[in-house]
Design a protein around this motif. Structure first.
Motif, PDB file in Angstrom:
ATOM      1  N   LYS A   1       0.793  -0.973  -0.063  1.00  0.00           N
ATOM      2  CA  LYS A   1       0.160  -0.137  -0.026  1.00  0.00           C
ATOM      3  C   LYS A   1       1.035   1.463  -0.065  1.00  0.00           C
ATOM      4  O   LYS A   1       0.615   2.618  -1.376  1.00  0.00           O
ATOM      5  CB  LYS A   1      -0.870   0.055   1.219  1.00  0.00           C
ATOM      6  N   ALA A   2       2.234   0.963   0.263  1.00  0.00           N
ATOM      7  CA  ALA A   2       2.826   2.121   0.922  1.00  0.00           C
ATOM      8  C   ALA A   2       3.672   3.132  -0.394  1.00  0.00           C
ATOM      9  O   ALA A   2       4.144   3.563  -0.040  1.00  0.00           O
ATOM     10  CB  ALA A   2       3.273   2.208   1.662  1.00  0.00           C
ATOM     11  N   GLY A   3       3.828   1.513  -0.665  1.00  0.00           N
ATOM     12  CA  GLY A   3       5.444   1.911  -2.047  1.00  0.00           C
ATOM     13  C   GLY A   3       6.762   1.704  -0.931  1.00  0.00           C
ATOM     14  O   GLY A   3       7.136   1.732   0.329  1.00  0.00           O
ATOM     15  N   ARG A   4       6.887   1.570  -1.481  1.00  0.00           N
ATOM     16  CA  ARG A   4       9.119   2.641  -1.205  1.00  0.00           C
ATOM     17  C   ARG A   4       9.234   3.492  -0.295  1.00  0.00           C
ATOM     18  O   ARG A   4       8.489   4.880  -0.523  1.00  0.00           O
ATOM     19  CB  ARG A   4       9.675   2.369  -1.815  1.00  0.00           C
ATOM     20  N   CYS A   5       8.975   3.876   1.160  1.00  0.00           N
ATOM     21  CA  CYS A   5       9.317   5.099   1.926  1.00  0.00           C
ATOM     22  C   CYS A   5      10.643   4.958   1.907  1.00  0.00           C
ATOM     23  O   CYS A   5      11.429   3.916   3.038  1.00  0.00           O
ATOM     24  CB  CYS A   5       8.517   4.869   2.786  1.00  0.00           C
ATOM     25  N   LEU A   6      10.886   6.440   2.325  1.00  0.00           N
ATOM     26  CA  LEU A   6      12.668   6.398   3.009  1.00  0.00           C
ATOM     27  C   LEU A   6      12.543   7.687   3.691  1.00  0.00           C
ATOM     28  O   LEU A   6      12.212   8.124   3.144  1.00  0.00           O
ATOM     29  CB  LEU A   6      13.802   6.606   1.732  1.00  0.00           C
TER      30      LEU A   6
END
Length: 372
Positions: free
Chosen positions: A223-228
């Motif tokens: 749901k969030a995808g890649r988060c950094l």
């Protein structure tokens, strides 16, 4: 600069607000792949860049920044804990905790922040609050305390939930608070940490790609995808970059840092010397000179240099005796809404207490003319 500090306690080099200078508008053209992004200076409490910075988005395991911050507030690092069965086998990324094994708070934090262990998140949340649900209430209370009005937590690990979200700007502010904690910053800066029979490797690839990067946390769900979330320091200046839902997050962050730091250069603000004076009560002299040591040349843009202010904080009056070399107060360098540098201010001379034999009129004469 020394003359200005002597002449006035508060020195405002120019009174134009940072936003009016448009100094960071050159970053507006920086292309990032993220749904939401921000570049933040935690010392100045200033946002240098944002893309949908106030849009609520899922945050995945960057949630663990808040989890770690609260753990550091409530549990000693060296305290040892016995792992309970219900803290094992948790969905998602794991450090594979085993029921009955003993780990310190520090061990669990390393598993939380480097390996992104959801089991470590559950264990720590229960150790602090008794249950993950109760810990989430604590997380939301802390979010409110920090003014994160667009953030809500539903888990300690970052698993997707309808009521689990943040914004790039809120997450940047949270990370600034966390990075100010020495223990947190030390853990997230490590590429690898060995704790007991575990070797924990940091998922943050930026630590390898850039020597300037010093943290912080990765995250991913469908749901969030890649988060950094990352932090980088050049010439002493720390910046924090956030990307949420970013397919090309590593390059997004490097691009933001390179673009921002390219606008900066060391700017001389302090060179050591006089820092004004303070009134002295019941002393042989009515005033005492003050000074500070060292120089300070922060990594700023030309426009930011004009917005810097220098302020000496301390009592308006002091009672004799005062001794040369003793600390009077603090000199602060301010930019935006934050303090970017502090250094002690000292008494330049010794002022003895007025002898009792002095007459009333001698005291009046001293007060008027500063004589002995």
């Amino acid at each position: 600069m020394k003359k200005r500090l002597t002449a006035a306690i508060l020195v405002c080099l120019l009174l134009f607000p940072l936003e009016s200078l448009g100094v960071w508008r050159q970053l507006e053209g920086t292309q990032v792949s993220a749904k939401g992004a921000a570049l933040y200076d935690p010392a100045a409490k200033t946002f240098l860049y944002e893309k949908q910075g106030d849009t609520q988005l899922p945050m995945a395991s960057t949630t663990k920044i808040m989890t770690a911050l609260l753990v550091l507030e409530h549990l000693p690092l060296e305290e040892e804990h016995t792992i309970k069965p219900e803290w094992t086998g948790i969905e998602g990324s794991s450090i594979y905790l085993k029921a009955g094994e003993k780990l310190t708070t520090y061990n669990l934090l390393c598993g939380l922040l480097l390996e992104s262990g959801n089991d470590a998140a559950v264990a720590l949340s229960c150790l602090v609050s008794g249950s993950e649900e109760a810990f989430c209430r604590l997380m939301n209370e802390k979010a409110a305390e920090l003014g994160l009005v667009n953030t809500h937590f539903q888990s300690a690990s970052g698993l997707d939930g309808d009521a689990h979200y943040t914004t790039a700007k809120d997450l940047a502010v949270l990370t600034g608070v966390a990075m100010a904690q020495e223990e947190f910053a030390a853990i997230v800066s490590q590429k690898t940490i060995s704790t007991g029979d575990r070797v924990m490797k940091n998922h943050n690839k930026l630590l390898t790609l850039s020597q300037e990067v010093c943290g912080v946390k990765t995250g991913f769900t469908k749901k969030a995808g890649r988060c950094l979330v990352s932090a980088a320091r050049r010439e002493g200046r720390l910046l924090i970059a956030i990307t949420l839902g970013a397919p090309d997050d590593w390059n997004d962050h490097l691009r933001l840092y390179d673009s921002a730091f390219a606008l900066c250069a060391p700017q001389q603000v302090l060179e050591g010397g006089a820092a004004g004076s303070a009134l002295v009560l019941s002393g042989e002299k009515s005033q005492v000179e003050l000074y500070y040591n060292g120089s300070f040349a922060p990594f700023l843009t030309e426009e930011e240099r004009q917005d810097v202010s220098v302020q000496v904080t301390g009592p308006r009056t002091v009672c004799a005796p005062v001794q040369a070399g003793k600390v009077y107060g603090t000199l602060q360098v301010r930019l935006g809404d934050g303090v970017i540098y502090e250094t002690p201010v000292y008494y330049k001379e010794t002022v003895e207490k007025l002898p009792p034999a002095k007459t009333f009129w001698q005291k009046i004469w001293q007060g008027l003319w500063g004589g002995k």
